[in-house]
Motif scaffolding. Structure first.
Motif, PDB file in Angstrom:
ATOM      1  N   ARG A  44       0.836  -1.210   0.000  1.00 29.81           N
ATOM      2  CA  ARG A  44       0.000   0.000   0.000  1.00 29.81           C
ATOM      3  C   ARG A  44       0.868   1.256   0.000  1.00 29.81           C
ATOM      4  N   THR A  45       1.934   1.195  -0.769  1.00 28.47           N
ATOM      5  CA  THR A  45       2.823   2.353  -0.848  1.00 28.47           C
ATOM      6  C   THR A  45       2.361   3.348  -1.923  1.00 28.47           C
ATOM      7  N   LYS A  46       1.891   2.834  -3.060  1.00 27.07           N
ATOM      8  CA  LYS A  46       1.469   3.732  -4.152  1.00 27.07           C
ATOM      9  C   LYS A  46       0.233   4.547  -3.779  1.00 27.07           C
ATOM     10  N   ILE A  47      -0.588   3.990  -2.896  1.00 30.99           N
ATOM     11  CA  ILE A  47      -1.807   4.710  -2.496  1.00 30.99           C
ATOM     12  C   ILE A  47      -1.665   5.255  -1.069  1.00 30.99           C
ATOM     13  N   ALA A  48      -0.420   5.540  -0.692  1.00 26.62           N
ATOM     14  CA  ALA A  48      -0.179   6.085   0.651  1.00 26.62           C
ATOM     15  C   ALA A  48      -0.974   7.372   0.879  1.00 26.62           C
ATOM     16  N   THR A  49      -1.228   8.116  -0.208  1.00 25.41           N
ATOM     17  CA  THR A  49      -2.010   9.355  -0.097  1.00 25.41           C
ATOM     18  C   THR A  49      -3.391   9.084   0.485  1.00 25.41           C
ATOM     19  N   LEU A  50      -4.039   8.000   0.034  1.00 22.02           N
ATOM     20  CA  LEU A  50      -5.379   7.683   0.535  1.00 22.02           C
ATOM     21  C   LEU A  50      -5.329   7.295   2.014  1.00 22.02           C
ATOM     22  N   TYR A  51      -4.311   6.515   2.374  1.00 23.77           N
ATOM     23  CA  TYR A  51      -4.164   6.134   3.779  1.00 23.77           C
ATOM     24  C   TYR A  51      -3.893   7.355   4.652  1.00 23.77           C
ATOM     25  N   GLN A  52      -3.134   8.314   4.100  1.00 22.14           N
ATOM     26  CA  GLN A  52      -2.832   9.520   4.876  1.00 22.14           C
ATOM     27  C   GLN A  52      -4.098  10.345   5.107  1.00 22.14           C
ATOM     28  N   LEU A  53      -4.972  10.392   4.102  1.00 22.38           N
ATOM     29  CA  LEU A  53      -6.238  11.118   4.264  1.00 22.38           C
ATOM     30  C   LEU A  53      -7.066  10.510   5.395  1.00 22.38           C
ATOM     31  N   LEU A  54      -7.119   9.175   5.416  1.00 22.49           N
ATOM     32  CA  LEU A  54      -7.878   8.505   6.475  1.00 22.49           C
ATOM     33  C   LEU A  54      -7.234   8.728   7.841  1.00 22.49           C
ATOM     34  N   THR A  55      -5.900   8.694   7.867  1.00 25.35           N
ATOM     35  CA  THR A  55      -5.183   8.954   9.130  1.00 25.35           C
ATOM     36  C   THR A  55      -5.478  10.367   9.626  1.00 25.35           C
ATOM     37  N   ASN A  56      -5.444  11.327   8.698  1.00 27.97           N
ATOM     38  CA  ASN A  56      -5.739  12.725   9.057  1.00 27.97           C
ATOM     39  C   ASN A  56      -7.141  12.866   9.651  1.00 27.97           C
ATOM     40  N   ALA A  57      -8.044  11.980   9.201  1.00 29.87           N
ATOM     41  CA  ALA A  57      -9.421  12.033   9.691  1.00 29.87           C
ATOM     42  C   ALA A  57      -9.605  11.247  10.981  1.00 29.87           C
ATOM     43  N   GLY A  58      -8.520  10.649  11.475  1.00 25.89           N
ATOM     44  CA  GLY A  58      -8.603   9.907  12.729  1.00 25.89           C
ATOM     45  C   GLY A  58      -9.081   8.481  12.579  1.00 25.89           C
ATOM     46  N   VAL A  59      -9.046   7.950  11.359  1.00 29.20           N
ATOM     47  CA  VAL A  59      -9.489   6.568  11.127  1.00 29.20           C
ATOM     48  C   VAL A  59      -8.380   5.612  11.553  1.00 29.20           C
ATOM     49  N   LYS A  60      -8.732   4.604  12.346  1.00 27.71           N
ATOM     50  CA  LYS A  60      -7.742   3.677  12.901  1.00 27.71           C
ATOM     51  C   LYS A  60      -7.534   2.464  11.993  1.00 27.71           C
ATOM     52  N   ASN A  61      -6.300   1.973  11.988  1.00 29.36           N
ATOM     53  CA  ASN A  61      -5.960   0.718  11.304  1.00 29.36           C
ATOM     54  C   ASN A  61      -5.939  -0.393  12.366  1.00 29.36           C
ATOM     55  N   ILE A  62      -6.770  -1.417  12.170  1.00 31.52           N
ATOM     56  CA  ILE A  62      -6.930  -2.475  13.171  1.00 31.52           C
ATOM     57  C   ILE A  62      -6.519  -3.811  12.581  1.00 31.52           C
ATOM     58  N   LYS A  63      -5.560  -4.487  13.221  1.00 28.85           N
ATOM     59  CA  LYS A  63      -5.177  -5.824  12.777  1.00 28.85           C
ATOM     60  C   LYS A  63      -6.218  -6.829  13.275  1.00 28.85           C
ATOM     61  N   VAL A  64      -6.744  -7.626  12.345  1.00 33.17           N
ATOM     62  CA  VAL A  64      -7.793  -8.589  12.681  1.00 33.17           C
ATOM     63  C   VAL A  64      -7.195  -9.984  12.637  1.00 33.17           C
ATOM     64  N   ALA A  65      -7.274 -10.689  13.732  1.00 30.17           N
ATOM     65  CA  ALA A  65      -6.680 -12.028  13.809  1.00 30.17           C
ATOM     66  C   ALA A  65      -7.495 -12.992  12.950  1.00 30.17           C
TER      67      ALA A  65
END
Length: 634
Positions: free
Chosen positions: A613-634
């Motif tokens: 997910r390096t090429k779309i890092a921009t999209l992940y950054q937008l979500l991070t800026n909005a406070g969206v959490k990344n959750i690892k699901v077992a």
């Protein structure tokens, strides 16, 4: 509830079927000038246009016998708007409202008046529709075109024409010159050769919809009588999803209506422009405002999404338009926990099982149905369905790939085909109990198709008797859902014969050429058979046909205009978004569209096995800026 057909004084008119409209929306509804409306997700664009139609028709601002023309980008949008107007207006008024796609509008003009085109540009009456792609243009430019005359250039000049932009820039990039190109460039000569080859050199003429749009514009440019007839017919024009308007479509509207007293209302959202790959203009709103002197009017309310989702949406919107104004949510949050999250899975199989479990749990917790959820993917829906489907079946909910093909038609497109919808309505009426609403739908459709006047009560009573007798006979002839393709096609043909094939073609011109109607009928029969497995009764077969009890899986582009309680976007990775770097603006707009389909919850999923997910890092950054959490699901 539809109102009476009597005229209402303008000052006495009130919104129909809703409590109120926001101030700017009500201003647009009552306006007498050209307007461009920037309406964000959930702003109620369809409702706005339906209320404006009701106001114009009920107050006489659109005076009889003049009509209102509404042009949409997608067929389902055109259908939905027409249905909403029928809900808001008496049928005498709604009968003066014409809702169609740009393609259907242009095709209708060519089918009626095309033989008035000059010979150079005149298609044969029995022309067929083609949908050429990049491979076809490459074949034409490399093998079929031949060598240009010396004054034009060389074969090498022709080979230098970029295949990717040949259609957009040269074939349909500008209005057609009446007498062809004088002193053409190599690209103009190639475009002329393409036109002449497909208009005149084969057994039939073959035209794409963009070519039809250009021919329609030329037709009205050189035929003042046809152009004036349209100007006299339509007092008002609505253009929906205006951000996706192509130069071809805009030029057609400008040729017909520029400088006239027809009042135009253009509605859309510049942050949801995801059709630039299909030749959408870069900024149609600015062009429209300049040419037609339109007043720009924003809408601020969001009637779809919860306050938390609207907050996140605004952060995404600012990446597309730094001047975007924060919308106001007019709904409430109804779920516990995070409204948006990124779920990180170890394997696609783990992902599928977990998503199925979550959907089942959410359905129970919030009394939701399968169609309250959607699984969205960027592309290649069938590949995702292969893994997801077994997990959802195991959880007791079927998954339906609405991007899959039925015959030669995508399932989601088949379901909104007018003849498919009519067949299902007749079958519902004939084969199921408590079919009152289907009786109304069938009766209204047949009144329109058979040309019965809204106030001709004798003819309507006769129609009701004929419909009643026919559905009784249909039930007797086919008491069980079909078990073979022959029987399924027989059912479909039986219904079409009752309705009237020629009447359907007259109402929907796209069915008149190239065997399209038979392709739709064959796909409908194939889908009806597939929906009738295991000897299920008719009501269950029709539920399956329409996907009533299945979770839909579709692409972002096909989700446009739809809404769901929960959106699950599967595959937020570089593999799915491989073209992100080529057009980050359109890709981000697609991301925004996917997010804004949700009322209460959005879940993004990531699985490292599908890609980084390096090429779309921009999209992940937008979500991070909005406070969206990344959750690892077992």
């Amino acid at each position: 509830m539809a109102v009476l057909s009597r005229r209402i004084r303008s000052e006495d008119w009130k919104p129909v079927g809703v409590k109120a409209l926001e101030v700017n929306a009500l201003q647009v509804v009552r306006s007498a000038d050209n307007r461009s409306i920037i309406a964000g997700p959930g702003a109620g664009k369809t409702e706005l246009l339906a209320q404006r139609a009701a106001y114009l028709l009920q107050t006489g601002a659109a005076p009889a016998p003049r009509r209102i023309l509404a042009i949409s980008f997608k067929r389902d949008a055109a259908t939905n708007l027409a249905a909403r107007v029928r809900q808001r207006c008496h049928r005498n008024h709604a009968a003066r409202f014409d809702s169609m796609t740009f393609d259907a509008f242009a095709k209708g003009l060519i089918d009626r008046f095309g033989q008035a085109l000059p010979e150079r540009w005149r298609p044969r009456p029995d022309y067929e529709i083609m949908i050429p792609g990049e491979r076809d243009y490459r074949e034409f430019l490399s093998r079929q075109i031949g060598v240009p005359p010396a004054p034009v250039g060389t074969y090498a000049d022709i080979q230098a024409i970029p295949v990717k932009t040949f259609e957009r820039r040269h074939l349909v990039g500008t209005p057609l010159p009446l007498d062809g190109w004088s002193q053409p460039t190599p690209a103009q000569w190639a475009a002329e050769r393409y036109w002449q080859m497909f208009l005149h050199e084969g057994r039939k003429s073959f035209l794409s919809f963009p070519m039809i749009g250009r021919l329609a514009e030329l037709l009205l440019r050189v035929n003042p009588m046809a152009r004036d007839a349209l100007r006299l017919t339509y007092s008002h024009l609505f253009m929906d999803e205006f951000q996706d308007t192509t130069q071809i479509q805009y030029d057609l509207v400008r040729t017909i209506f520029l400088g006239t007293n027809t009042v135009i209302t253009a509605v859309g959202d510049n942050k949801q422009q995801i059709m630039r790959w299909a030749m959408a203009m870069d900024d149609p709103f600015t062009a429209f405002d300049g040419d037609f002197g339109a007043t720009r009017t924003p809408l601020y309310n969001n009637y779809r999404s919860s306050p938390e989702l609207v907050r996140i949406q605004h952060i995404l919107a600012q990446a597309l338009d730094a001047q975007a104004v924060a919308p106001v949510s007019k709904t409430v949050g109804t779920i516990a926990g995070a409204s948006c999250a990124i779920w990180d899975f170890s394997t696609p199989e783990t992902e599928a099982a977990r998503l199925a479990d979550v959907v089942v749990a959410e359905m129970k917790a919030h009394a939701l149905g399968p169609r309250d959820f959607v699984l969205l993917v960027r592309q290649k829906a069938s590949e995702y369905a292969t893994v997801l489907d077994p997990a959802f079946v195991a959880a007791g909910i079927p998954l339906r790939n609405e991007a899959g093909m039925v015959g030669s038609i995508m399932l989601q497109d088949l379901l909104v085909e007018a003849v498919s919808e009519l067949i299902v309505a007749v079958l519902r009426l004939a084969m199921t109990t408590r079919a009152g609403r289907h009786w109304t739908a069938c009766q209204e459709a047949l009144i329109a198709l058979w040309g019965i006047a809204p106030d001709d009560e004798v003819a309507q009573a006769r129609l009701a008797n004929e419909l009643d007798a026919y559905v009784t006979q249909l039930n007797t002839t086919y008491p069980n859902s079909p078990k073979s393709k022959a029987v399924s096609r027989s059912v479909v043909d039986d219904i079409l014969e009752f309705i009237g094939r020629e009447k359907v073609i007259a109402a929907h011109p796209a069915y008149g050429q190239g065997g399209w109607l038979d392709k739709v009928l064959d796909s409908a029969a194939e889908h009806l058979l597939a929906s009738s497995h295991n000897d299920i009764e008719w009501s269950s077969a029709l539920d399956t046909y329409e996907g009533v009890h299945a979770i839909p899986l579709m692409t972002i582009h096909k989700s446009k205009g739809l809404e769901y309680h929960s959106v699950i976007f599967v595959g937020l990775d570089d593999g799915a978004w491989w073209s992100f770097a080529n057009d980050q603006i359109e890709a981000t707009a697609g991301f925004f569209v996917a997010f804004t389909r949700a009322k209460q919850r959005v879940v993004f999923t990531y699985c490292a096995q599908r890609g980084t997910r390096t090429k779309i890092a921009t999209l992940y950054q937008l979500l991070t800026n909005a406070g969206v959490k990344n959750i690892k699901v077992a």
